[in-house]
Design a protein around this motif. Structure first.
Motif, PDB file in Angstrom:
ATOM      1  N   MET A   1      -4.364 -36.580 -15.493  1.00 50.90           N
ATOM      2  CA  MET A   1      -5.106 -35.991 -14.374  1.00 50.90           C
ATOM      3  C   MET A   1      -4.231 -34.968 -13.662  1.00 50.90           C
ATOM      4  N   GLY A   2      -4.852 -33.858 -13.225  1.00 55.53           N
ATOM      5  CA  GLY A   2      -4.126 -32.839 -12.500  1.00 55.53           C
ATOM      6  C   GLY A   2      -3.963 -33.192 -11.040  1.00 55.53           C
ATOM      7  N   LYS A   3      -3.690 -32.179 -10.252  1.00 57.33           N
ATOM      8  CA  LYS A   3      -3.436 -32.421  -8.837  1.00 57.33           C
ATOM      9  C   LYS A   3      -4.730 -32.774  -8.092  1.00 57.33           C
ATOM     10  N   ILE A   4      -4.601 -33.725  -7.177  1.00 56.06           N
ATOM     11  CA  ILE A   4      -5.692 -34.148  -6.310  1.00 56.06           C
ATOM     12  C   ILE A   4      -5.320 -33.777  -4.890  1.00 56.06           C
ATOM     13  N   ALA A   5      -6.185 -33.020  -4.224  1.00 54.06           N
ATOM     14  CA  ALA A   5      -5.909 -32.599  -2.850  1.00 54.06           C
ATOM     15  C   ALA A   5      -6.861 -33.298  -1.890  1.00 54.06           C
ATOM     16  N   VAL A   6      -6.353 -33.580  -0.707  1.00 47.94           N
ATOM     17  CA  VAL A   6      -7.134 -34.187   0.367  1.00 47.94           C
ATOM     18  C   VAL A   6      -6.925 -33.356   1.619  1.00 47.94           C
ATOM     19  N   THR A   7      -8.007 -32.968   2.275  1.00 46.25           N
ATOM     20  CA  THR A   7      -7.884 -32.244   3.537  1.00 46.25           C
ATOM     21  C   THR A   7      -7.891 -33.249   4.693  1.00 46.25           C
ATOM     22  N   GLY A   8      -7.504 -32.761   5.862  1.00 47.99           N
ATOM     23  CA  GLY A   8      -7.564 -33.604   7.054  1.00 47.99           C
ATOM     24  C   GLY A   8      -6.690 -34.841   6.977  1.00 47.99           C
ATOM     25  N   VAL A   9      -5.502 -34.708   6.409  1.00 53.78           N
ATOM     26  CA  VAL A   9      -4.687 -35.893   6.118  1.00 53.78           C
ATOM     27  C   VAL A   9      -4.000 -36.479   7.344  1.00 53.78           C
ATOM     28  N   THR A  10      -4.050 -35.792   8.484  1.00 50.27           N
ATOM     29  CA  THR A  10      -3.481 -36.385   9.692  1.00 50.27           C
ATOM     30  C   THR A  10      -4.551 -37.127  10.494  1.00 50.27           C
ATOM     31  N   GLY A  11      -5.785 -37.111  10.023  1.00 45.33           N
ATOM     32  CA  GLY A  11      -6.844 -37.899  10.644  1.00 45.33           C
ATOM     33  C   GLY A  11      -6.870 -39.314  10.092  1.00 45.33           C
TER      34      GLY A  11
END
Length: 272
Positions: A1-11
């Motif tokens: 699997m390639g890269k997985i990104a998550v937004t809003g990680v300080t929430g």
């Protein structure tokens, strides 16, 4: 699997998603997108790649999403009319441009109808579909903690729990369960172009009073009040009384691989 990104990680939600991803995949494959990267230093310390990305600065998203295969777009918190949709559309457009293979979006129950607070989710889902991106829509229930935390504070202060729901049932879900379900959807197979209705178990305010009585070891009474007296809950109460929150479903349990947290489980977690 390639890269997985998550937004809003300080929430609250995004943080738990990333923490779980770090136990599922190689840390170097996890991209934590933050408006204030220094607030995500704890994730960098565990091996995640922290990148700057701001919904209100679309150009920043090009670098944030470079080389990303699967993206979790955590819905923005700004409910000002028009703002959240514009933010989401910026992310969707840049994700398509960056070659993201699949976009996972934290939508909300009721998004198929596009009414009230769900309208932003409806517009975002439509935009994602129109890009042709493979997608997974997570139609999250409202967070149990918002309801139970307020009731717990009220019970401790007055020995009562109040609402104007007329004993109508609600389905809500523990935030942690919704985050873990998102992590499973990001890493699992067979989720392409799927829509999941992530509803928790049903509960009522009179039942909650009983659970709080047992948890606190002292009597907690339930009292029905008017919508005006019910505060913020009063705005939701007519929908509760009409049965709008009276439907549950199996999708959350399927993604979790276990039953979602019960009313008692969430109260215990809040007390802890």
């Amino acid at each position: 699997m390639g890269k997985i990104a998550v937004t809003g990680v300080t929430g609250n939600l995004g943080r738990v998603v990333v923490e779980d991803l770090l136990s599922r995949v190689e840390p170097g494959d996890v991209v934590a997108v933050a408006r204030t990267p220094e607030k995500a230093a704890h994730l960098a310390a565990r091996g995640a790649e922290v990148r700057f990305g701001d919904y209100d600065e679309p150009a920043s998203l090009d670098g944030a999403l470079a080389g990303v295969e699967v993206l979790l777009l955590v819905s923005g918190p700004d409910l000002t009319p028009g703002v959240r949709v514009a933010q989401h559309l910026a992310v969707v457009e840049r994700a398509a441009r960056a070659g993201v293979r699949r976009l996972v979006y934290t939508s909300g129950i009721g998004a198929e109808e596009g009414q009230g607070f769900a309208a932003d989710h409806t517009a975002t889902e439509k935009a994602v579909v129109e890009t042709g991106l493979a997608h997974t829509f997570l139609r999250n229930a409202l967070y149990s903690e918002a309801f139970l935390g307020a009731a717990l504070a009220e019970a401790r202060g007055s020995g009562t729990v109040t609402s104007s729901t007329a004993g109508g049932p609600l389905n809500t879900a523990r935030l942690r369960d919704l985050a873990l379900a998102a992590s499973a959807a990001l890493t699992g197979t067979g989720h392409e172009n799927a829509t999941y209705e992530l509803r928790g178990p049903l509960w009522t305010y009179p039942e909650l009073a009983g659970v709080l009585s047992r948890a606190l070891g002292e009597p907690v009474a339930y009292r029905e009040v008017s919508d005006a007296e019910a505060g913020w809950l009063g705005s939701l109460a007519p929908a509760v009384r009409a049965g709008a929150f009276a439907r549950t479903g199996p999708d959350l349990a399927r993604l979790l691989g276990r039953p979602p947290a019960s009313l008692e489980d969430t109260v215990t977690a809040l007390l802890a």
